[in-house]
Design a protein around this motif. Structure first.
Motif, mmCIF file in Angstrom:
data_model
loop_
_atom_site.group_PDB
_atom_site.id
_atom_site.type_symbol
_atom_site.label_atom_id
_atom_site.label_comp_id
_atom_site.label_asym_id
_atom_site.label_seq_id
_atom_site.Cartn_x
_atom_site.Cartn_y
_atom_site.Cartn_z
ATOM 1 N N ALA A 131 7.405 75.528 -0.434
ATOM 2 C CA ALA A 131 6.922 75.590 -1.773
ATOM 3 C C ALA A 131 5.579 75.772 -2.209
ATOM 4 C CB ALA A 131 7.327 74.265 -2.526
ATOM 5 N N ILE A 132 4.925 75.733 -1.001
ATOM 6 C CA ILE A 132 3.367 75.964 -0.944
ATOM 7 C C ILE A 132 3.294 77.231 0.069
ATOM 8 C CG2 ILE A 132 2.926 74.250 0.864
ATOM 9 C CD1 ILE A 132 0.273 73.867 -0.907
ATOM 10 N N GLU A 202 -0.622 66.957 6.578
ATOM 11 C CA GLU A 202 -1.737 67.079 5.483
ATOM 12 C C GLU A 202 -2.918 66.955 5.529
ATOM 13 O OE1 GLU A 202 0.480 64.802 2.016
ATOM 14 O OE2 GLU A 202 1.152 63.422 3.699
ATOM 15 N N GLY A 207 0.721 67.490 1.185
ATOM 16 C CA GLY A 207 2.125 67.789 0.986
ATOM 17 C C GLY A 207 2.489 68.924 2.228
ATOM 18 N N HIS A 231 6.761 72.192 3.570
ATOM 19 C CA HIS A 231 6.001 71.572 2.507
ATOM 20 C C HIS A 231 6.917 70.242 2.305
ATOM 21 C CE1 HIS A 231 4.868 70.053 -1.566
ATOM 22 N NE2 HIS A 231 3.639 70.653 -1.026
ATOM 23 N N LEU A 232 6.451 69.087 1.881
ATOM 24 C CA LEU A 232 7.299 67.695 1.999
ATOM 25 C C LEU A 232 8.246 67.878 0.813
ATOM 26 C CD1 LEU A 232 4.247 65.133 2.315
ATOM 27 C CD2 LEU A 232 6.070 65.876 3.824
ATOM 28 N N SER A 233 8.020 68.790 -0.041
ATOM 29 C CA SER A 233 9.227 68.919 -1.163
ATOM 30 C C SER A 233 10.365 69.255 -0.919
ATOM 31 C CB SER A 233 8.517 69.742 -2.408
ATOM 32 O OG SER A 233 8.129 70.801 -2.039
ATOM 33 N N ALA A 234 10.218 70.181 0.361
ATOM 34 C CA ALA A 234 11.327 70.892 0.815
ATOM 35 C C ALA A 234 11.969 70.050 2.032
ATOM 36 C CB ALA A 234 11.175 72.332 1.471
ATOM 37 N N PRO A 236 11.493 66.474 3.249
ATOM 38 C CA PRO A 236 10.882 65.046 3.036
ATOM 39 C C PRO A 236 11.111 63.937 4.454
ATOM 40 C CG PRO A 236 12.791 64.819 1.785
ATOM 41 C CD PRO A 236 12.751 66.532 2.357
#
Length: 267
Positions: A131-132, A202, A207, A231-234, A236
């Protein structure tokens, strides 16, 4: 034997190369009679070519059987050819395979002084979960000290050169876990040397986690690194779980690229 019409064509050179080309995995050892037949010359002519090639180190003779095999100079030619290849061309298919296997973006970079320079980036054809992106592209530069790519290369610099690079780096905080203390960074790089894997938890941006492994040339020198960014959103999962998931694929890819560059690891 085909001969070119041009007066620049050397029949002697062609025959010498034909003799060298006769050796291979299925024919590692050959006698004068075999080489004469393959080159299409008489035994006495073949002997002159072979004697010259042996004198120059391109062939070597077994004193017991009197037969010949390729000499060390041929290996030097092969390594020179490997080193002349473009690194990105050699690595490209392996980087794409790593991206497809993991589902994450894969990058390769080299170090220039205190910076890491991105020379290739590959997105997964299976899914796009990162996501980043930080607007990174081929040619992008980032401080080496806070990236997995940079740390995977810096860790294997000669100690005096590494110390100089670290002393000249500002170690500014860029993410919540950026290492801003020089002695702590040196300790972290020592761990990378021990494990062969660099982790960015990080340190570059909130993230973002990434994992990198060094790429070596035929001399064993670390010349680049390959990394997987997550990315942590993808993903976790814990850092430990993510490391266990990615590390085997990452190590294999870095090893295969290194092997294609002529590196032969001890194991």
């Amino acid at each position: 034997m085909t001969q070119a019409a041009s007066g620049d064509f050397s029949v002697s050179l062609e025959r010498g190369l034909t003799i060298l080309s006769a050796f291979g995995a299925s024919r590692p050892v050959l006698g004068i009679a075999d080489l004469a037949r393959i080159a299409g010359v008489t035994k006495s002519t073949a002997h002159r070519y072979v004697a010259t090639l042996a004198h120059l180190g391109y062939l070597q003779q077994d004193p017991d059987t009197r037969k010949y095999s390729l000499g060390p100079k041929v290996a030097d030619l092969g390594f020179a050819a490997i080193e002349s290849m473009d690194l990105t061309r050699v690595a490209a298919p392996l980087l794409q395979s790593l991206a497809d296997e993991t589902g994450f973006t894969v990058s390769m970079g080299v170090c220039e002084s205190r910076d890491v320079v991105y020379v290739d980036r590959r997105r997964s054809g299976r899914r796009n979960v990162l996501a980043i992106d930080l607007n990174l592209h081929v040619g992008s530069r980032l401080p080496a000290y806070c990236t997995a790519l940079g740390k995977a290369i810096l860790a294997f610099r000669d100690p005096p050169a590494l110390r100089q690079i670290i002393e000249r780096s500002d170690l500014a905080r860029r993410g919540p876990n950026t290492i801003t203390n020089r002695e702590q960074l040196m300790a972290a790089l020592a761990k990378v040397r021990q494990t062969g894997i660099a982790v960015n938890d990080e340190e570059l941006a909130p993230g973002l986690r990434s994992f990198a492994a060094p790429i070596r040339d035929r001399t064993g020198e670390v010349i680049a690194a390959v990394n997987v960014a997550v990315h942590l959103s993808a993903a976790p999962a814990s850092l430990e779980a993510l490391t266990a998931q990615i590390e085997p694929h990452l190590r294999r890819t870095a090893r295969e690229i290194s092997q294609r560059l002529g590196h032969r690891s001890e194991d």
